[in-house]
Design an enzyme around this catalytic site. Structure first.
Site, mmCIF file in Angstrom:
data_model
loop_
_atom_site.group_PDB
_atom_site.id
_atom_site.type_symbol
_atom_site.label_atom_id
_atom_site.label_comp_id
_atom_site.label_asym_id
_atom_site.label_seq_id
_atom_site.Cartn_x
_atom_site.Cartn_y
_atom_site.Cartn_z
ATOM 1 N N ASP A 195 15.126 -3.751 8.318
ATOM 2 C CA ASP A 195 14.696 -2.818 7.279
ATOM 3 C C ASP A 195 15.590 -1.594 7.454
ATOM 4 O O ASP A 195 15.381 -0.787 8.349
ATOM 5 C CB ASP A 195 13.217 -2.477 7.499
ATOM 6 C CG ASP A 195 12.708 -1.434 6.526
ATOM 7 O OD1 ASP A 195 13.530 -0.765 5.876
ATOM 8 O OD2 ASP A 195 11.477 -1.283 6.428
ATOM 9 N N ARG A 224 13.140 6.032 -6.419
ATOM 10 C CA ARG A 224 12.207 5.429 -5.459
ATOM 11 C C ARG A 224 12.078 3.940 -5.784
ATOM 12 O O ARG A 224 11.786 3.575 -6.920
ATOM 13 C CB ARG A 224 10.834 6.080 -5.569
ATOM 14 C CG ARG A 224 10.846 7.569 -5.406
ATOM 15 C CD ARG A 224 9.452 8.100 -5.244
ATOM 16 N NE ARG A 224 8.973 7.762 -3.922
ATOM 17 C CZ ARG A 224 9.287 8.429 -2.817
ATOM 18 N NH1 ARG A 224 10.076 9.483 -2.884
ATOM 19 N NH2 ARG A 224 8.815 8.057 -1.656
ATOM 20 N N THR A 236 14.803 0.732 1.051
ATOM 21 C CA THR A 236 14.435 1.516 -0.117
ATOM 22 C C THR A 236 15.734 2.049 -0.698
ATOM 23 O O THR A 236 16.799 1.947 -0.077
ATOM 24 C CB THR A 236 13.512 2.697 0.259
ATOM 25 O OG1 THR A 236 14.099 3.393 1.351
ATOM 26 C CG2 THR A 236 12.127 2.218 0.620
ATOM 27 N N TYR A 283 8.653 -5.157 -20.943
ATOM 28 C CA TYR A 283 8.172 -6.150 -19.963
ATOM 29 C C TYR A 283 9.223 -7.240 -19.805
ATOM 30 O O TYR A 283 9.809 -7.686 -20.798
ATOM 31 C CB TYR A 283 6.876 -6.800 -20.451
ATOM 32 C CG TYR A 283 5.709 -6.449 -19.564
ATOM 33 C CD1 TYR A 283 5.749 -6.754 -18.207
ATOM 34 C CD2 TYR A 283 4.580 -5.814 -20.064
ATOM 35 C CE1 TYR A 283 4.693 -6.417 -17.380
ATOM 36 C CE2 TYR A 283 3.516 -5.473 -19.244
ATOM 37 C CZ TYR A 283 3.586 -5.775 -17.900
ATOM 38 O OH TYR A 283 2.555 -5.442 -17.077
ATOM 39 N N GLU A 305 8.876 -10.072 -17.106
ATOM 40 C CA GLU A 305 8.506 -10.910 -15.950
ATOM 41 C C GLU A 305 9.492 -12.055 -15.815
ATOM 42 O O GLU A 305 9.877 -12.678 -16.809
ATOM 43 C CB GLU A 305 7.085 -11.451 -16.132
ATOM 44 C CG GLU A 305 6.044 -10.387 -15.820
ATOM 45 C CD GLU A 305 4.621 -10.865 -16.020
ATOM 46 O OE1 GLU A 305 4.426 -12.052 -16.337
ATOM 47 O OE2 GLU A 305 3.705 -10.043 -15.858
ATOM 48 N N LYS A 310 16.299 7.094 -0.028
ATOM 49 C CA LYS A 310 16.452 7.965 1.156
ATOM 50 C C LYS A 310 17.915 8.403 1.229
ATOM 51 O O LYS A 310 18.362 9.127 0.344
ATOM 52 C CB LYS A 310 15.967 7.234 2.395
ATOM 53 C CG LYS A 310 14.457 6.903 2.318
ATOM 54 C CD LYS A 310 13.928 6.253 3.572
ATOM 55 C CE LYS A 310 12.425 6.102 3.536
ATOM 56 N NZ LYS A 310 11.988 4.747 3.127
#
Ligand code: DSN
Length: 408
Positions: free
Chosen positions: A196, A231, A222, A50, A52, A225
């Site tokens: 985008d 991903r 992203t 973790y 954060e 692609k």
């Protein structure tokens, strides 16, 4: 113990997917095959951690390796896209877009985005996505004649609608987008500009398309692609104030702890994308796409906008063969060719049926397809689509397709 020994059910499903990916010809324009190194990083022990917050400003102890990892990922991302600030924590393209909007416009603001049924993204204003609910979106369209973005109409519409933001980028648009032209429109209107670039990020990284970071206030993408990474999402900007707001919008506003294992894989992908080999791959995939498009056109297929400048194109199968996109997708599935049904501009069919299919060459180029294979692929597609109602024939063709894919 291995997964196979401990959990045979899941192992078997993964194995089935491996076999599907090996033997199918993958034409979904938003998919690709990530390298073993990307997958090794994504499967690493960073999945346990973790973290954060952001490097050196975390809400957890033991983050020294997480900090080194995220800093390296950010630096590589900035270098790759020649941009000053990058957030590499977005879990997906949708979440990158959600955070980008939150960072730069208030709830209810007026925004313009490309119409979804003409090639836009769900998160660019579709009523079924958060974007269409949280903001007042006005779609812009392609010209009925050329099926390319009608920049003059976009300008006239923007001057009248007075949006706070114009979003460019698409999921099924085969032409280069003139980011400079849209930036000029934004300047005239006095609004912000967001791109985008999810679909074309690999082409941008290789210098084959305009870099939207040179024009837009904020750029999202992203990484899986054409960029061929894991991903996930990224958000880029050259504006320090926007960068600060983006970081807050991602964490704590939209997400919790970052997926460090995915960030590790993103960093590997950014390094790969700086290589000469990656540039050659991008050139080949664009070449393959144009060639496949030409071959199909010569066989009588009607292509939306008449051609392609990137990694994808949409075939109007209804105009070409009198069948729907749904039938075409299912027919190709039967012979091991995977694509997706897609609306064409001003489609009269419902989104679940459509008049078109979207075809992309990013994945097959990774598999090593060049001119010879593209010719065989065009023949397979044509042969299958013309026998859409002959299951026995399609079965024979599928056997042939599997023997062909054995080699790649
Ligand atoms: N749904 C993804 C695509 O296939 O293009 C992103 O929009």
């Amino acid at each position: 113990m291995s997964l196979k020994e401990k959990d045979l059910e899941i192992y078997q499903i993964i194995e089935n997917e491996r076999i599907r990916q090996k033997y199918n010809i993958e034409l979904i324009a938003s998919e690709n095959y990530a390298s073993e190194e990307v997958r090794e990083a994504q499967g690493s022990i960073f999945t346990n951690k973790y973290a954060e917050g952001y490097p050196h400003k975390r809400y957890y102890g033991g983050c020294e390796n997480a900090d080194a990892l995220e800093e390296l990922a950010i630096n590589r991302c900035c270098k790759l896209f020649n941009v000053k600030y990058a957030n590499v924590q977005a879990h997906s393209g949708s979440q990158a877009n959600m955070a980008a909007y939150r960072a730069i416009i208030p709830y209810g603001a007026k925004v313009m985005g490309m119409a979804l049924d003409q090639g836009g993204h769900l998160t660019h204003g579709s009523k079924v996505s958060f974007s269409g609910k949280d903001y007042e979106f006005m779609p812009y369209y392609v010209s009925k004649e050329t099926e390319e973005i009608d920049y003059d109409a976009l300008e006239a519409q923007a001057l009248e609608f007075k949006p706070a933001l114009i979003v460019a980028g698409a999921s099924a648009y085969s032409r280069k987008i003139d980011f400079k032209r849209i930036k000029d429109i934004c300047d005239k209107v006095g609004c912000l500009f967001m791109v985008d670039m999810a679909h074309i990020a690999g082409l941008v990284a290789a210098g084959l398309h305009q870099n939207p970071c040179d024009y837009a206030d904020i750029v999202t993408s992203t990484t899986h692609k054409t960029l061929r990474g894991p991903r996930g999402g990224i958000i880029l900007t050259n504006n320090e104030e926007i960068a600060k707001k983006v970081n807050k919008a991602i964490f704590p506003a939209c997400q919790g702890g970052p997926l460090l294992h995915v960030i590790a894989a993103k960093a590997v992908c950014f390094k790969e994308a700086m290589s000469d080999e990656f540039k050659e791959y991008q050139k080949q995939l664009v070449k393959n796409c144009a060639y496949l498009c030409d071959l199909l056109k010569n066989k009588g297929y009607v292509i939306v906008s008449g051609g392609t400048d990137n990694h994808l194109f949409t075939i109007n199968v209804k105009k070409s063969l009198g069948i729907t996109g749904d039938v075409a997708e299912k027919t190709l599935d039967k012979v091991g060719i995977t694509c997706n049904k897609n609306t064409v501009p001003y489609d009269t069919e419902k989104p679940g049926i459509t008049s078109g299919i979207r075809v992309g060459t990013a994945a097959v180029t990774t598999r090593g397809f060049k001119e010879k294979e593209i010719e065989l692929l065009a023949n397979f597609m044509d042969d299958a689509l013309r026998h859409y109602d002959d299951d026995a024939y399609l079965e024979k063709l599928h056997e042939e397709e599997k023997r062909f894919m054995e080699k790649y």
